[in-house]
Motif scaffolding. Structure first.
Motif, mmCIF file in Angstrom:
data_model
loop_
_atom_site.group_PDB
_atom_site.id
_atom_site.type_symbol
_atom_site.label_atom_id
_atom_site.label_comp_id
_atom_site.label_asym_id
_atom_site.label_seq_id
_atom_site.Cartn_x
_atom_site.Cartn_y
_atom_site.Cartn_z
ATOM 1 N N ARG A 1 -3.481 0.201 8.883
ATOM 2 C CA ARG A 1 -3.604 0.151 7.516
ATOM 3 C C ARG A 1 -4.929 -0.144 6.933
ATOM 4 N NH1 ARG A 1 -3.150 -4.589 4.267
ATOM 5 N NH2 ARG A 1 -2.755 -6.360 5.255
ATOM 6 N N GLN B 1 0.711 -1.020 0.140
ATOM 7 C CA GLN B 1 -0.047 -0.070 -0.012
ATOM 8 C C GLN B 1 0.909 1.255 -0.094
ATOM 9 O OE1 GLN B 1 -2.859 -0.596 3.419
ATOM 10 N NE2 GLN B 1 -3.847 -2.043 2.279
ATOM 11 N N LEU C 1 -2.349 5.272 6.174
ATOM 12 C CA LEU C 1 -1.817 4.112 6.516
ATOM 13 C C LEU C 1 -1.783 4.040 8.198
ATOM 14 C CD1 LEU C 1 0.555 2.721 3.920
ATOM 15 C CD2 LEU C 1 -2.149 2.622 3.747
ATOM 16 N N ALA D 1 -7.131 1.948 0.202
ATOM 17 C CA ALA D 1 -5.942 2.875 0.553
ATOM 18 C C ALA D 1 -5.686 3.763 -0.457
ATOM 19 C CB ALA D 1 -4.726 2.225 0.583
ATOM 20 N N GLN E 1 -8.074 6.749 -0.279
ATOM 21 C CA GLN E 1 -7.691 7.530 0.740
ATOM 22 C C GLN E 1 -6.405 8.508 0.437
ATOM 23 O OE1 GLN E 1 -8.563 4.488 4.277
ATOM 24 N NE2 GLN E 1 -6.908 5.576 4.544
#
Length: 250
Positions: free
Chosen positions: A197, A119, A146, A229, A232
């Motif tokens: 995360r 990620q 994260l 992720a 975000q």
């Protein structure tokens, strides 16, 4: 014991110091000249070697790989999506692999380490496509998306990270997987942050506890977590339009 922001920022800074060069290699290296071929018109050369190279170049172009003619036609959003769909998907195979051993392997931190590293690599790539290339900004992004931490921009004060010798990176999927492993090794210093995360949905986590089929469930679960992720990360970049976009000196 809770970790302070400085410790987390230091580990993330070292991780980004590994991620940036490998992304540069993927974007710029062209050892066989395949990327360059995609920008040229076909020649009358009928040699076997030329035909093979031409076929390889066409295949690479079909994947929209960075540096190819197809890549140049993509906008920033499409390029961002490419890193999530292509590179993220490749790395997720390595992340999901421990799941084939079922609940026994899931008790170990390896999957969380690799998942966090995967990620992190994709988030940095997404930020770069949005024009954010400052290493401290990447650290802030990873900390927020994260680790659920909003750290001070000056927190990653880690000059020793710049002095560490950087291994020569090859070109291709194995170099990418090696880099992800190196990032995971660095992140062991902040193991308590890994659980923050984005993770697989509950249903995928339940199925991943079953031997053999666990790997498949882990893969799809991690793909979903990676997509969340990345989203975000995009929101963070959009909310921080004033962050610097010039990479820090190396």
């Amino acid at each position: 014991m809770a970790m302070d922001d400085r410790t987390v920022a230091s580990a993330l800074y070292r991780a980004v110091a590994i991620i940036d060069p490998v992304l540069d290699v993927l974007a710029a290296r062209d050892p066989l000249g395949l990327k360059a071929r995609t920008h040229r018109t076909a020649t009358a050369d009928d040699s076997v070697v030329d035909k093979v190279l031409g076929a390889l170049a066409s295949a690479l172009n079909a994947t929209d790989f960075p540096g190819t003619e197809a890549w140049e036609k993509l906008d920033s959003d499409a390029r961002s999506d490419w890193w999530v769909a292509r590179i993220g998907a490749l790395n997720t195979v390595a992340v999901a692999f421990p799941g084939v051993f079922g609940v026994l392997m899931n008790r170990l931190p390896l999957q969380d380490l690799l998942g966090f590293a995967n990620q992190a690599m994709v988030l940095v790539a997404v930020a770069r496509e949005a024009g954010v290339t400052d290493r401290s900004a990447h650290v802030q992004l990873l900390a927020s998306a994260l680790c659920e931490r909003e750290i001070d921009p000056s927190a990653p004060d880690t000059p020793e990270a710049e002095e560490e010798p950087k291994p020569e990176r090859g070109w291709g999927p194995f170099a990418l997987l090696r880099a992800m492993w190196d990032v995971a090794s660095v992140l062991r210093d902040v193991s308590s942050e890994l659980a923050k995360r984005p993770h697989s949905r509950a249903v995928f986590r339940m199925i991943s506890a079953i031997p053999l089929v666990g790997g498949v469930a882990s893969y799809f679960g991690e793909r979903g977590a990676l997509s969340r992720a990345a989203e975000q990360g995009r929101r963070w970049v959009a909310d921080h339009e004033t962050i610097p976009t010039a990479r820090l000196s190396k």
